[in-house]
Design a protein around this motif. Structure first.
Motif, PDB file in Angstrom:
ATOM      1  N   GLY A 112     -13.484 -28.157  85.280  1.00  0.00           N
ATOM      2  CA  GLY A 112     -13.738 -29.522  85.732  1.00  0.00           C
ATOM      3  C   GLY A 112     -12.509 -30.218  86.282  1.00  0.00           C
ATOM      4  N   ASP A 113     -11.360 -29.997  85.653  1.00  0.00           N
ATOM      5  CA  ASP A 113     -10.139 -30.674  86.103  1.00  0.00           C
ATOM      6  C   ASP A 113      -9.713 -30.213  87.494  1.00  0.00           C
ATOM      7  OD1 ASP A 113     -10.178 -31.944  83.696  1.00  0.00           O
ATOM      8  OD2 ASP A 113      -8.577 -30.777  82.787  1.00  0.00           O
ATOM      9  N   LEU A 114     -10.092 -28.996  87.874  1.00  0.00           N
ATOM     10  CA  LEU A 114      -9.798 -28.517  89.228  1.00  0.00           C
ATOM     11  C   LEU A 114     -10.684 -29.220  90.243  1.00  0.00           C
ATOM     12  CD1 LEU A 114      -9.627 -24.664  88.546  1.00  0.00           C
ATOM     13  CD2 LEU A 114      -7.745 -26.297  88.555  1.00  0.00           C
ATOM     14  N   PHE A 115     -11.910 -29.536  89.835  1.00  0.00           N
ATOM     15  CA  PHE A 115     -12.874 -30.143  90.755  1.00  0.00           C
ATOM     16  C   PHE A 115     -12.662 -31.637  90.947  1.00  0.00           C
ATOM     17  CE2 PHE A 115     -15.388 -26.308  89.834  1.00  0.00           C
ATOM     18  CZ  PHE A 115     -15.856 -26.008  91.111  1.00  0.00           C
ATOM     19  N   ALA A 116     -12.134 -32.334  89.938  1.00  0.00           N
ATOM     20  CA  ALA A 116     -12.100 -33.797  89.974  1.00  0.00           C
ATOM     21  C   ALA A 116     -11.416 -34.355  91.223  1.00  0.00           C
ATOM     22  CB  ALA A 116     -11.448 -34.338  88.701  1.00  0.00           C
ATOM     23  N   PRO A 117     -10.152 -33.995  91.524  1.00  0.00           N
ATOM     24  CA  PRO A 117      -9.538 -34.547  92.749  1.00  0.00           C
ATOM     25  C   PRO A 117     -10.264 -34.094  94.014  1.00  0.00           C
ATOM     26  CG  PRO A 117      -7.879 -33.535  91.317  1.00  0.00           C
ATOM     27  CD  PRO A 117      -9.219 -33.118  90.800  1.00  0.00           C
ATOM     28  N   ALA A 118     -10.767 -32.857  94.016  1.00  0.00           N
ATOM     29  CA  ALA A 118     -11.466 -32.341  95.188  1.00  0.00           C
ATOM     30  C   ALA A 118     -12.741 -33.122  95.459  1.00  0.00           C
ATOM     31  CB  ALA A 118     -11.782 -30.857  94.988  1.00  0.00           C
ATOM     32  N   VAL A 119     -13.508 -33.410  94.414  1.00  0.00           N
ATOM     33  CA  VAL A 119     -14.745 -34.173  94.588  1.00  0.00           C
ATOM     34  C   VAL A 119     -14.438 -35.576  95.100  1.00  0.00           C
ATOM     35  CG1 VAL A 119     -16.694 -35.206  93.367  1.00  0.00           C
ATOM     36  CG2 VAL A 119     -16.036 -32.847  92.890  1.00  0.00           C
ATOM     37  N   ALA A 120     -13.407 -36.210  94.559  1.00  0.00           N
ATOM     38  CA  ALA A 120     -13.066 -37.575  94.968  1.00  0.00           C
ATOM     39  C   ALA A 120     -12.720 -37.650  96.452  1.00  0.00           C
ATOM     40  CB  ALA A 120     -11.908 -38.097  94.119  1.00  0.00           C
ATOM     41  N   ILE A 121     -11.871 -36.760  96.938  1.00  0.00           N
ATOM     42  CA  ILE A 121     -11.481 -36.826  98.344  1.00  0.00           C
ATOM     43  C   ILE A 121     -12.637 -36.403  99.245  1.00  0.00           C
ATOM     44  CG2 ILE A 121     -10.521 -34.490  98.538  1.00  0.00           C
ATOM     45  CD1 ILE A 121      -9.027 -37.752  99.981  1.00  0.00           C
ATOM     46  N   GLY A 122     -13.434 -35.425  98.798  1.00  0.00           N
ATOM     47  CA  GLY A 122     -14.582 -35.016  99.583  1.00  0.00           C
ATOM     48  C   GLY A 122     -15.608 -36.126  99.719  1.00  0.00           C
ATOM     49  N   MET A 123     -15.844 -36.861  98.644  1.00  0.00           N
ATOM     50  CA  MET A 123     -16.791 -37.978  98.673  1.00  0.00           C
ATOM     51  C   MET A 123     -16.287 -39.096  99.566  1.00  0.00           C
ATOM     52  SD  MET A 123     -19.517 -37.764  96.399  1.00  0.00           S
ATOM     53  CE  MET A 123     -19.659 -39.252  95.413  1.00  0.00           C
ATOM     54  N   ALA A 124     -14.986 -39.366  99.538  1.00  0.00           N
ATOM     55  CA  ALA A 124     -14.426 -40.423 100.375  1.00  0.00           C
ATOM     56  C   ALA A 124     -14.685 -40.144 101.848  1.00  0.00           C
ATOM     57  CB  ALA A 124     -12.923 -40.558 100.109  1.00  0.00           C
ATOM     58  N   VAL A 125     -14.487 -38.906 102.270  1.00  0.00           N
ATOM     59  CA  VAL A 125     -14.700 -38.543 103.670  1.00  0.00           C
ATOM     60  C   VAL A 125     -16.190 -38.505 103.997  1.00  0.00           C
ATOM     61  CG1 VAL A 125     -14.363 -36.748 105.408  1.00  0.00           C
ATOM     62  CG2 VAL A 125     -12.530 -37.281 103.784  1.00  0.00           C
ATOM     63  N   ALA A 178      -9.558 -43.342  93.265  1.00  0.00           N
ATOM     64  CA  ALA A 178      -9.758 -42.358  92.208  1.00  0.00           C
ATOM     65  C   ALA A 178      -8.934 -41.103  92.474  1.00  0.00           C
ATOM     66  CB  ALA A 178     -11.237 -41.999  92.089  1.00  0.00           C
ATOM     67  N   PHE A 179      -8.883 -40.677  93.726  1.00  0.00           N
ATOM     68  CA  PHE A 179      -8.087 -39.499  94.084  1.00  0.00           C
ATOM     69  C   PHE A 179      -6.618 -39.707  93.727  1.00  0.00           C
ATOM     70  CE2 PHE A 179      -5.571 -37.184  97.349  1.00  0.00           C
ATOM     71  CZ  PHE A 179      -5.897 -35.887  96.964  1.00  0.00           C
ATOM     72  N   GLY A 180      -6.081 -40.882  94.097  1.00  0.00           N
ATOM     73  CA  GLY A 180      -4.698 -41.186  93.748  1.00  0.00           C
ATOM     74  C   GLY A 180      -4.486 -41.268  92.248  1.00  0.00           C
ATOM     75  N   ALA A 181      -5.432 -41.882  91.534  1.00  0.00           N
ATOM     76  CA  ALA A 181      -5.307 -42.007  90.082  1.00  0.00           C
ATOM     77  C   ALA A 181      -5.366 -40.644  89.394  1.00  0.00           C
ATOM     78  CB  ALA A 181      -6.416 -42.915  89.543  1.00  0.00           C
ATOM     79  N   LEU A 182      -6.207 -39.757  89.905  1.00  0.00           N
ATOM     80  CA  LEU A 182      -6.316 -38.417  89.315  1.00  0.00           C
ATOM     81  C   LEU A 182      -5.039 -37.621  89.511  1.00  0.00           C
ATOM     82  CD1 LEU A 182      -9.966 -37.623  90.423  1.00  0.00           C
ATOM     83  CD2 LEU A 182      -9.184 -37.871  88.060  1.00  0.00           C
ATOM     84  N   LEU A 183      -4.424 -37.748  90.688  1.00  0.00           N
ATOM     85  CA  LEU A 183      -3.159 -37.059  90.913  1.00  0.00           C
ATOM     86  C   LEU A 183      -2.076 -37.584  89.975  1.00  0.00           C
ATOM     87  CD1 LEU A 183      -2.971 -36.741  94.818  1.00  0.00           C
ATOM     88  CD2 LEU A 183      -3.859 -35.100  93.147  1.00  0.00           C
ATOM     89  N   TRP A 184      -2.112 -38.891  89.719  1.00  0.00           N
ATOM     90  CA  TRP A 184      -1.135 -39.481  88.795  1.00  0.00           C
ATOM     91  C   TRP A 184      -1.411 -39.044  87.359  1.00  0.00           C
ATOM     92  CZ3 TRP A 184      -2.319 -43.006  84.835  1.00  0.00           C
ATOM     93  CH2 TRP A 184      -1.209 -43.544  84.166  1.00  0.00           C
ATOM     94  N   ALA A 185      -2.681 -38.985  86.980  1.00  0.00           N
ATOM     95  CA  ALA A 185      -3.037 -38.735  85.588  1.00  0.00           C
ATOM     96  C   ALA A 185      -3.012 -37.261  85.207  1.00  0.00           C
ATOM     97  CB  ALA A 185      -4.431 -39.301  85.302  1.00  0.00           C
TER      98      ALA A 185
END
Length: 276
Positions: A112-125, A178-185
Motif C-alpha cells: 500500500g505504501d508504494l501505491f499511495a503517492p502514485a495514486v495521488a498524482i495519478g488522480m490529480a492528472v 496529498a502527493f506532497g504530504a505523502l512524500l514528506w511523511a
C-alpha cells in the motif's frame, strides 16, 4: 468544456487522454518509489497489474449496482460498455485486484505504501479530464465559480447559465497536496501500510465533503450515492486510525509526540541537581 484535444491532425478524447496520462504517471511514480524502498521485484509488478485490471473492472461496472432496486440497474454488458466511470468504483476494484493478485502468487508483503503517492498524482492528472468534459458542480456565488455549455449532459446549472463549483479542480488541488504530504511523511512513518491508511482516511473525508459541491444526485437525507458508499468505510477508517494513533504509529508526524532524546549517564541528587 473541451471534449477533444488535437495533436497535429489527430484528435484524442480529452477525458481518456488525461486518465491515460494519469495512469502512466502513477506507474512511473510507483516504480520510482519501489526502487527507492528496494521493493522493485516481480511480485510488486504483479500487484500493479492486479491494480490496473481491478481498477478498470471496478470503474466500468460501478453503475451496475447504482440503484437499490435491481430492476433499475443496467445489465452487466450494458454497464461495461456504457455505464458511469466511478472513481470510487475504480479505487475499490484496484484494491481488490491487488489483494487477488498477491494471493495468487503468495506474496505477503504490504504494498500500500508504494501505491499511495502514485495514486495521488495519478488522480490529480486524471481529474483534469473530468473537469474539461463533465458537469462541474452545484451552483455557487463564489468568485471562482465556472460556467459550462448548456450541452453538458445532466447539468441543470449549465442549462440555466449559472456559475458552478469547479469541484474537480478542488480534487486536483487536494491530490497534489496529498502527493506532497505523502512524500514528506514517508520517512516519518515506518510501519508498513500506515502511509496508505493515512491517505485513504484523508481522501475519504475529503471526498465526502466535496460531494456537497458536486452535481451528483441526492438519494436520501440530501446525501449522494458516493457519500452513502463512503460512510461504512469512514467508520472503519476512523477505528483503524484511532488504533494506529494509540499505538504510536504516527508519533513522528505530530508535534510533541515524536521521539524524545533520552538522557543517559545522568543521575539527579535528592536536591534535584544533576550528578554526573
Amino acid at each position: 468544456m473541451i471534449e477533444e484535444l488535437r495533436f497535429g491532425g489527430v484528435s484524442v478524447p480529452a477525458h481518456a487522454f488525461f486518465v491515460g496520462l494519469g495512469v502512466v504517471l502513477a506507474s512511473v511514480v510507483f516504480v520510482l518509489e519501489a526502487r527507492r524502498r528496494g521493493a522493485l521485484r516481480e511480485e510488486s509488478l504483479v500487484a500493479v497489474t492486479g491494480a490496473l485490471v481491478g481498477g478498470a473492472v471496478g470503474m466500468r461496472l460501478s453503475g451496475w449496482a447504482e440503484h437499490l432496486d435491481p430492476a433499475l440497474n443496467p445489465g452487466i454488458v450494458e454497464a461495461w460498455m456504457f455505464g458511469a466511470r466511478s472513481i470510487l468504483g475504480g479505487l475499490t476494484g484496484a484494491y481488490v485486484g491487488v489483494l487477488v493478485a498477491k494471493r495468487l502468487i503468495g506474496y505477503r508483503e504490504r504494498t500500500g505504501d508504494l501505491f499511495a503517492p502514485a495514486v495521488a498524482i495519478g488522480m490529480a492528472v486524471g481529474r483534469l479530464g473530468c473537469f474539461l468534459t463533465e458537469a462541474p458542480g452545484r451552483p455557487t456565488a463564489l468568485p471562482w465559480g465556472v460556467h459550462a455549455p448548456a450541452t453538458v449532459p445532466e447539468c441543470p446549472g449549465c442549462l440555466a447559465g449559472q456559475a458552478m463549483h469547479p469541484s474537480f479542480l478542488y480534487e486536483v488541488v487536494f491530490q497534489l497536496a496529498a502527493f506532497g504530504a505523502l512524500l514528506w511523511a514517508r520517512g516519518r512513518v515506518d510501519r508498513p501500510g500506515e502511509l496508505f491508511t493515512l491517505y485513504l482516511g484523508a481522501y475519504a473525508v475529503f471526498r465526502f465533503l466535496v460531494e456537497f459541491t458536486r452535481a451528483n444526485e441526492t438519494v436520501w437525507l440530501d446525501l449522494t450515492r458516493p457519500q452513502w458508499f463512503l460512510m461504512p468505510g469512514l467508520a472503519l477508517l476512523a477505528v483503524r486510525l484511532t488504533y494506529g494513533y494509540r499505538k504510536g504509529f504516527y508519533d513522528r508526524l505530530l508535534p510533541g509526540r515524536g521521539e524524545r532524546p533520552l538522557l543517559t549517564g545522568v543521575r539527579l541528587s535528592p536536591a534535584g541537581e544533576e550528578d554526573r
